[in-house]
Design a protein around this motif. Structure first.
Motif, PDB file in Angstrom:
ATOM      1  N   UNK A 151       0.467  -1.270  -0.104  1.00  0.00           N
ATOM      2  CA  UNK A 151      -0.264  -0.462   0.245  1.00  0.00           C
ATOM      3  C   UNK A 151       0.726   1.728   0.054  1.00  0.00           C
ATOM      4  N   UNK A 152       1.888   1.488   1.050  1.00  0.00           N
ATOM      5  CA  UNK A 152       2.539   2.779   0.813  1.00  0.00           C
ATOM      6  C   UNK A 152       3.569   2.856  -0.274  1.00  0.00           C
ATOM      7  N   UNK A 153       3.827   1.294  -1.112  1.00  0.00           N
ATOM      8  CA  UNK A 153       4.382   1.797  -2.442  1.00  0.00           C
ATOM      9  C   UNK A 153       3.490   2.210  -3.413  1.00  0.00           C
ATOM     10  N   UNK A 154       2.775   1.194  -3.354  1.00  0.00           N
ATOM     11  CA  UNK A 154       1.372   2.193  -4.476  1.00  0.00           C
ATOM     12  C   UNK A 154       1.253   3.715  -4.420  1.00  0.00           C
ATOM     13  N   UNK A 155       1.245   3.699  -2.565  1.00  0.00           N
ATOM     14  CA  UNK A 155       1.008   5.413  -2.881  1.00  0.00           C
ATOM     15  C   UNK A 155       2.140   6.466  -3.344  1.00  0.00           C
ATOM     16  N   UNK A 175      11.693   2.492  -8.694  1.00  0.00           N
ATOM     17  CA  UNK A 175      10.871   1.808  -8.414  1.00  0.00           C
ATOM     18  C   UNK A 175      11.870   0.786  -8.373  1.00  0.00           C
ATOM     19  N   UNK A 176      13.252   0.644  -8.906  1.00  0.00           N
ATOM     20  CA  UNK A 176      13.917  -0.598  -8.273  1.00  0.00           C
ATOM     21  C   UNK A 176      14.175  -0.056  -6.777  1.00  0.00           C
ATOM     22  N   UNK A 177      14.515   1.464  -6.284  1.00  0.00           N
ATOM     23  CA  UNK A 177      14.637   2.097  -4.869  1.00  0.00           C
ATOM     24  C   UNK A 177      14.195   1.241  -4.090  1.00  0.00           C
ATOM     25  N   UNK A 252      -0.217  -2.759  -9.042  1.00  0.00           N
ATOM     26  CA  UNK A 252       0.923  -2.801  -8.377  1.00  0.00           C
ATOM     27  C   UNK A 252       0.554  -3.890  -7.757  1.00  0.00           C
ATOM     28  N   UNK A 253       1.384  -5.346  -8.048  1.00  0.00           N
ATOM     29  CA  UNK A 253       2.543  -6.963  -7.731  1.00  0.00           C
ATOM     30  C   UNK A 253       3.292  -6.480  -7.082  1.00  0.00           C
ATOM     31  N   UNK A 254       3.422  -7.373  -5.277  1.00  0.00           N
ATOM     32  CA  UNK A 254       4.563  -7.336  -5.040  1.00  0.00           C
ATOM     33  C   UNK A 254       4.576  -8.681  -4.436  1.00  0.00           C
ATOM     34  N   UNK A 255       5.466  -9.187  -4.037  1.00  0.00           N
ATOM     35  CA  UNK A 255       6.218 -10.536  -3.542  1.00  0.00           C
ATOM     36  C   UNK A 255       7.219 -10.795  -2.761  1.00  0.00           C
ATOM     37  N   UNK A 256       7.054 -11.476  -1.517  1.00  0.00           N
ATOM     38  CA  UNK A 256       8.379 -11.658  -0.729  1.00  0.00           C
ATOM     39  C   UNK A 256       8.520 -12.885  -0.628  1.00  0.00           C
ATOM     40  N   UNK A 257       9.541 -13.623  -0.638  1.00  0.00           N
ATOM     41  CA  UNK A 257      10.073 -15.328  -0.124  1.00  0.00           C
ATOM     42  C   UNK A 257      10.243 -15.356   0.773  1.00  0.00           C
TER      43      UNK A 257
END
Length: 729
Positions: A151-155, A175-177, A252-257
């Motif tokens: 949500x924060x990244x989308x904002x 975006x990479x940052x 926005x699509x995010x993932x964490x492994x």
């Protein structure tokens, strides 16, 4: 035998005790397992180990005793022995396998039970539940972090895109940052086109695994429906999906492994707890299976050890059994036997080689002994043949006077045929006259020996050796008799020659005196006649006596021709029957009497003389007994091997006391006998290759036995005495 019986009883009792103990412990184990199954409790380590060992020990005992029985049976089938080595090897191998097996079983059972008690205890269960709660909390926290960061990244992206287009050169770096700063593993900006398809506008994938394709239309519809974000998770990844500009269709699509997600995933942790609970419910079954498997494995291990012990014992003991069998066969005389099999450098091979060397040496020595014994046997046979062939009797006695050797000639002269061998008997027991010579230290002498009423004259010589005395003797009775007969023949010839010459002049002178002076004698003429007749009659008696002397001294050589002995005997018997009707004569023949070679005249003369003697003996007996006596003379003719036997039996007065001299010349029991009749008969029988014997008849009387050879010429013809007499004449 008693030790073996006691041992068999002991092992029998052990088998029964082991079977009873096994049945009892199996029952106790069954009751203990199923009684605790109702309570849902595990057996304690000590209880499990005790039950397992208590059941395993009698089972192993039964197995070991079975191995012992098999060892005994194999030993009995192999050599019929006791099989002690088989039993010992089986016992040692079984002990080596059973003791460690029991220790391992105790340790494994205790270890397994301790592990079961540890892993399925209440503390272990609480630890697993706490771990499950912790994993669920971590899983939920990770989902919240990813959703907040998304949500924060989308904002931030919404603010940046409001000032700069997505195609600006600085946007990838921005975006990479955002991805690196928010500890995300992957991020992508997705845009929905006019056709409704979702396309990737920008992506940051440090790992190189593009998961944008995992965004499904269902996620997009949920965001379009007004949900601020959608979070999904699998075993290794948490995915968040939110809208940057819902109206423009930018998402926005995010993932964490994370590796912890595999365990912290709520459903999986729940499955682990359920699996633990299921495992806890089946732990009793696992416990039972483990103990049964441990029990079977222990029995299998000990059984394999017993089997291996039997095979090993067969291999190790078989050469020994072969040696035992070979030793028995060698003991029975098979010295050529050699054992094969193992002849290597081990102890069995060394023993086999030593045994073969021993049997080879024994065979060699045996052959030498057999050769020596054969030589000794040949020498003994030769000496025995020499001793048996000599006409002299030979006796060997030891220092105590016991007989150690006697040839058949000596036994025939001194003993009866029914008497057993005299070996070991003292010489004085059956030949005291000879023993007396040895006691007096005489080198020899002439002794008189009585055998069955017959007096024998023996010429004895005695020689001393290292162990005793060697006695040789000969029967010179016949020799002395022949010498007497030769002397009497010479006397008879001389008497006949000296007396016969003056008899004729005396008879002629007496007859002339009688004729010339018979008429001139007037005084007592009868006396003169009686005297002259007496002289003439006595001269006739003297002439008859001289003729008998001449017959004895000048017995002609027999003229042998084939004759029928039955006809000759019947003829002689008929003449006596006619002359003596008051005596009962009887004739019989036994078997097929063959034709023999004989002098007809001499055969008849011998029969006549013997029959006359029998008649005279019967008449003498009748004179003694009176008128009620009935005389009887029987003649029996029988065939022998290459001979004919004539047996004349009477019931007369019997034999005189000096029966041994009745065949000597001038020995007679009659008042008017000359003693030449039986001497002439004996000469005739000897000339015909036979012999004459006298025995007492049963019931009184005499039996005269004459044996005539079927072919006298084959027996040497006329006797040496006749040849000597012919040469002297």
């Amino acid at each position: 035998m008693q030790v073996a019986a006691r041992r068999a009883n002991f092992f029998g009792v052990m088998v029964i005790a082991a079977v009873i103990a096994f049945v009892v412990m199996t029952t106790v184990t069954f009751v203990a397992l199923f009684s605790n199954a109702n309570n849902g409790e595990f057996l304690s380590s000590n209880m499990t180990a005790t039950l397992l060992v208590g059941t395993l020990v009698p089972a192993l005992t039964i197995l070991v005793l079975l191995g012992r029985w098999m060892a005994l049976r194999r030993a009995a089938q192999t050599i019929g022995g006791t099989g002690r080595m088989h039993v010992r090897l089986v016992f040692i191998f079984s002990l080596i396998a059973a003791v460690p097996t029991l220790l391992v079983v105790i340790f494994a059972s205790y270890l397994f039970q301790s592990g079961v008690e540890f892993w399925f205890s209440d503390s272990s269960r609480g630890l697993l539940e706490n771990a499950n709660k912790l994993a669920r909390g971590y899983y939920e926290q990770a989902q919240r972090d990813v959703s907040q960061e998304s949500l924060a990244m989308a904002s931030d992206l919404r603010g940046y895109l409001s000032e700069e287009p997505i195609t600006s050169p600085e946007f990838p770096e921005f975006l990479y940052f955002q991805v690196r700063n928010r500890k995300l593993d992957e991020s992508a900006i997705l845009q929905k086109g006019q056709d409704g398809q979702i396309r990737t506008a920008a992506i940051v994938d440090p790992t190189g695994e593009n998961e944008a394709a995992t965004v499904t239309p269902a996620l997009v519809r949920r965001i379009d429906a007004g949900e601020p974000f959608v979070v999904e998770a699998n075993a290794n990844r948490i995915v968040a999906f939110t809208a940057i500009d819902r109206d423009a269709g930018i998402y926005l699509y995010t993932s964490r492994s994370s590796d912890l997600l595999a365990f912290s995933q709520g459903q999986r942790a729940e499955n682990i707890v359920k699996g633990y609970e299921m495992l806890t419910s089946r732990a009793r079954l696992y416990q039972l299976r483990f103990n049964v498997a441990l029990f079977i494995a222990s029995l299998a291990l000990v059984g394999l050890s017993v089997w291996f012990a039997l095979r090993f014992a067969d291999r190790q003991v078989k050469p020994l059994y072969e040696l035992v069998d070979a030793a028995r066969r060698v003991g029975s005389g098979n010295f050529a036997l050699r054992v094969g099999g193992r002849t290597g450098a081990d102890e069995i091979g060394l023993l086999n080689r030593a045994f073969n060397r021993m049997t080879a040496q024994i065979e060699k020595q045996t052959q030498a002994l057999l050769g020596a014994n054969l030589q000794l046997q040949e020498r003994r046979v030769f000496i025995e043949a020499v001793l048996e062939s000599v006409t002299a009797g030979i006796i060997s006695v030891d220092a105590s006077g016991a007989v150690t050797l006697m040839n058949s000639t000596a036994q025939k002269l001194l003993l009866d045929h029914e008497t057993p061998g005299p070996l070991g008997l003292p010489l004085v027991a059956f030949a005291p006259q000879v023993a007396a010579l040895i006691e007096r230290g005489k080198p020899g002498g002439i002794v008189q020996y009585s055998k069955n009423g017959e007096l024998l004259t023996l010429a004895v010589k005695i020689a001393r050796d290292a162990t005793g005395h060697v006695i040789t003797f000969e029967d010179i009775t016949r020799q002395l008799l022949d010498q007497r007969q030769a002397a009497w023949s010479d006397v008879a010839r001389r008497i006949a020659h000296e007396i016969k010459n003056p008899l004729t002049p005396i008879q002629l002178a007496t007859e002339r005196l009688s004729r010339r002076y018979r008429k001139q004698i007037t005084q007592d003429p009868e006396l003169f006649e009686d005297l002259t007749r007496t002289i003439i009659r006595q001269v006739g008696d003297l002439r008859k006596m001289v003729d008998e002397f001449s017959s004895f001294a000048r017995l002609p050589k027999p003229n042998f021709r084939p004759e029928d002995p039955i006809a000759l005997v019947r003829q002689a018997l008929f003449l006596q029957e006619v002359a003596h009707t008051d005596i009962a004569f009887q004739f019989s023949s036994e078997g097929q009497v063959p034709i023999i070679g004989c002098d007809r005249h001499q055969f008849g003369q011998a029969m006549t003389n013997v029959l006359k003697n029998a008649i005279e003996a019967v008449e003498a007996k009748a004179k003694e007994s009176g008128g009620d006596y009935k005389g009887r003379v029987s003649v029996t003719l029988s065939a022998l091997d290459e001979a004919v036997q004539v047996r004349i039996t009477d019931n007369g007065i019997g034999l005189p006391q000096d029966r041994d001299r009745i065949i000597e010349p001038y020995v007679t029991t009659r008042e008017k006998g000359t003693g030449l009749g039986l001497a002439i008969v004996n000469k005739i029988v000897e000339e015909h290759g036979g012999e004459m014997t006298f025995t007492a008849a049963q019931g009184g009387g005499t039996t005269v036995t004459m044996r005539f050879a079927a072919d006298p010429l084959a027996h040497g013809g006329p006797s040496e005495a006749s040849d000597m007499r012919s040469r002297t004449e």
